[in-house]
Design a protein around this motif. Structure first.
Motif, PDB file in Angstrom:
ATOM      1  N   ARG A 110       0.807  -1.289   0.049  1.00 43.13           N
ATOM      2  CA  ARG A 110       0.135  -0.013   0.115  1.00 43.13           C
ATOM      3  C   ARG A 110       0.955   1.215   0.087  1.00 43.13           C
ATOM      4  N   ALA A 111       0.409   2.315  -0.553  1.00 40.01           N
ATOM      5  CA  ALA A 111       1.025   3.610  -0.565  1.00 40.01           C
ATOM      6  C   ALA A 111       1.073   4.048   0.779  1.00 40.01           C
ATOM      7  N   GLY A 112       2.143   4.344   1.305  1.00 40.90           N
ATOM      8  CA  GLY A 112       2.398   4.808   2.782  1.00 40.90           C
ATOM      9  C   GLY A 112       3.085   3.582   3.719  1.00 40.90           C
ATOM     10  N   ASP A 113       3.161   2.383   3.107  1.00 40.74           N
ATOM     11  CA  ASP A 113       3.781   1.483   3.865  1.00 40.74           C
ATOM     12  C   ASP A 113       5.173   1.837   4.137  1.00 40.74           C
ATOM     13  N   PHE A 114       5.653   1.610   5.347  1.00 34.45           N
ATOM     14  CA  PHE A 114       6.960   2.081   5.698  1.00 34.45           C
ATOM     15  C   PHE A 114       8.185   0.898   5.653  1.00 34.45           C
ATOM     16  N   VAL A 115       8.986   0.908   4.696  1.00 32.66           N
ATOM     17  CA  VAL A 115       9.668  -0.268   4.237  1.00 32.66           C
ATOM     18  C   VAL A 115      11.266   0.530   4.398  1.00 32.66           C
TER      19      VAL A 115
END
Length: 409
Positions: free
Chosen positions: A304-309
């Motif tokens: 998802r857009a905004g997932d913190f990786v």
């Protein structure tokens, strides 16, 4: 020009371990791995460490719920994104005007809002189809091929061009209108003076090889341990040399056997075989003193857009940031020609020449391998993009750690 020669114009550095961990190195538990990433989250968003850790746990545990939402509303779905400020929540953007009531996702003592917004002008499926079908026409309509992708926060086809291109077409608004007429979907032109490249030549890495073309020594980055059911291997970028030697942190050499490279359209991966690793591990710190096991794999449709990786490269070290664009097609001809819209972008500013091929991960979950980056005119990193591990070439698959499960993810 052969495929290997096309991609050797840009080489990268080692980020992943391929041999048994040295005694001086720290092997993380699942909880410690997530806590390390939470430290970066807390620093970037100005929240307490325990709140950062809670949010990253929710990020991993919420995948099944957002996958179910995506299936349920597929005909209307424009995108799903993660909001980090002013509070933490999930946003589902839908076409049409029929409202959907807000939900709350519950994970232990956490209750996370999931908010539905309506009125999107196009579904994700339509935008991805438009990129695929109209990519050649869009490239032909502009002086130089742009990069493009889906922004799940807005449901728009994002086209990234330079100032000169936007000005020549009467400004971004005029170019928006022209490209919307061409594609039949909403378009957002972003003006950014940048260059998309495979992350380039750099010294100081841990995979060395001598180019047969110019006799010079080049170095690359490894990504993840993989298996075809009979052999173990290690991934790197497709534009690395065929003959490479791996060097561990003590600079002990391990010659690797070239298996193959896949670099067209939606691939940028090369596999080398060697001695089987004791466990599938990746380095998760700049100094290569901390290792973490790889226990899970995140599919691209579940991202998802905004997932913190996070990612780890020899040039920029260990860093973390948000996923930005999905279904991204880099500019130029970085995939043996035009790239398909299958790549994922992650925000800068931490990417540099030498990081390509390195692992993208969150906690002990693997996401993909870095392909390249988009640099601004001043040389700073606008964003990097990676190949999802969904596209490992058959019969190769990710090796997952078989050690007893540990608390957290």
């Amino acid at each position: 020009m052969g495929l290997g020669r096309i991609f050797r114009s840009s080489l990268v550095l080692v980020a992943t371990m391929f041999t048994q961990p040295a005694a001086a190195q720290l092997l993380q538990t699942r909880e410690a791995a997530l806590a390390q990433d939470a430290g970066e989250y807390a620093r970037l968003y100005g929240v307490a460490q325990d709140e950062a850790l809670r949010r990253l746990r929710v990020q991993h545990e919420s995948v099944a719920a957002t996958d179910a939402i995506a299936r349920r509303y597929r005909d209307r779905l424009a995108g799903i994104s993660v909001q980090h400020r002013p509070d933490y929540r999930y946003i589902v953007y839908l076409t049409g005007d029929d409202p959907v009531a807000e939900m709350h996702l519950r994970f232990g003592d956490a209750s996370i809002p999931l908010v539905f917004r309506t009125g999107a002008r196009s579904s994700r499926d339509r935008v991805v189809w438009a990129i695929t079908y109209h990519q050649a026409a869009i490239r032909a309509a502009l002086p130089s091929p742009p990069s493009m992708g889906l922004d799940p926060r807005t449901g728009e086809l994002v086209v990234i061009v330079g100032n000169a291109i936007a000005a020549a077409d009467g400004g971004a608004a005029a170019l928006d209108a022209r490209l919307e007429k061409l594609t039949g979907v909403p378009v957002q032109v972003r003006v950014l003076e940048r260059t998309d490249v495979n992350l380039g030549l750099h010294g100081g890495g841990r995979l060395d090889g001598i180019s047969p073309d110019d006799g010079k020594r080049y170095r690359c980055t490894t990504g993840f341990a993989v298996t075809d059911g009979a052999r173990s291997g290690i991934t790197t970028a497709a534009h690395c040399l065929d003959e490479m030697t791996y060097y561990d942190p003590q600079r002990r050499p391990t010659p690797l056997i070239f298996v193959g490279q896949w670099g067209w359209g939606y691939h940028d991966v090369q596999i080398h075989a060697g001695a089987a690793p004791e466990r599938p591990l990746i380095y998760s710190d700049t100094a290569r003193m901390i290792e973490r096991p790889v226990e899970l794999q995140r599919a691209r449709p579940s991202t998802r857009a905004g997932d913190f990786v996070c990612h780890r490269g020899e040039s920029s070290g260990y860093s973390c940031a948000e996923v930005e664009l999905l279904d991204f097609a880099p500019a130029g001809d970085l995939c043996g020609g035009a790239c398909l819209p299958t790549w994922v972008t992650v925000a800068g500013p931490n990417c540099r020449g030498g990081d390509s091929g390195g692992p993208v991960f969150s906690g002990t979950t693997a996401f993909g391998v870095v392909k390249g980056a988009s640099y601004r005119r001043d040389g700073s990193c606008a964003f990097y993009f990676y190949m999802s591990l969904d596209y490992l070439p058959a019969p190769w698959s990710l090796l997952l750690d078989a050690a007893p499960a540990r608390a957290g993810r």
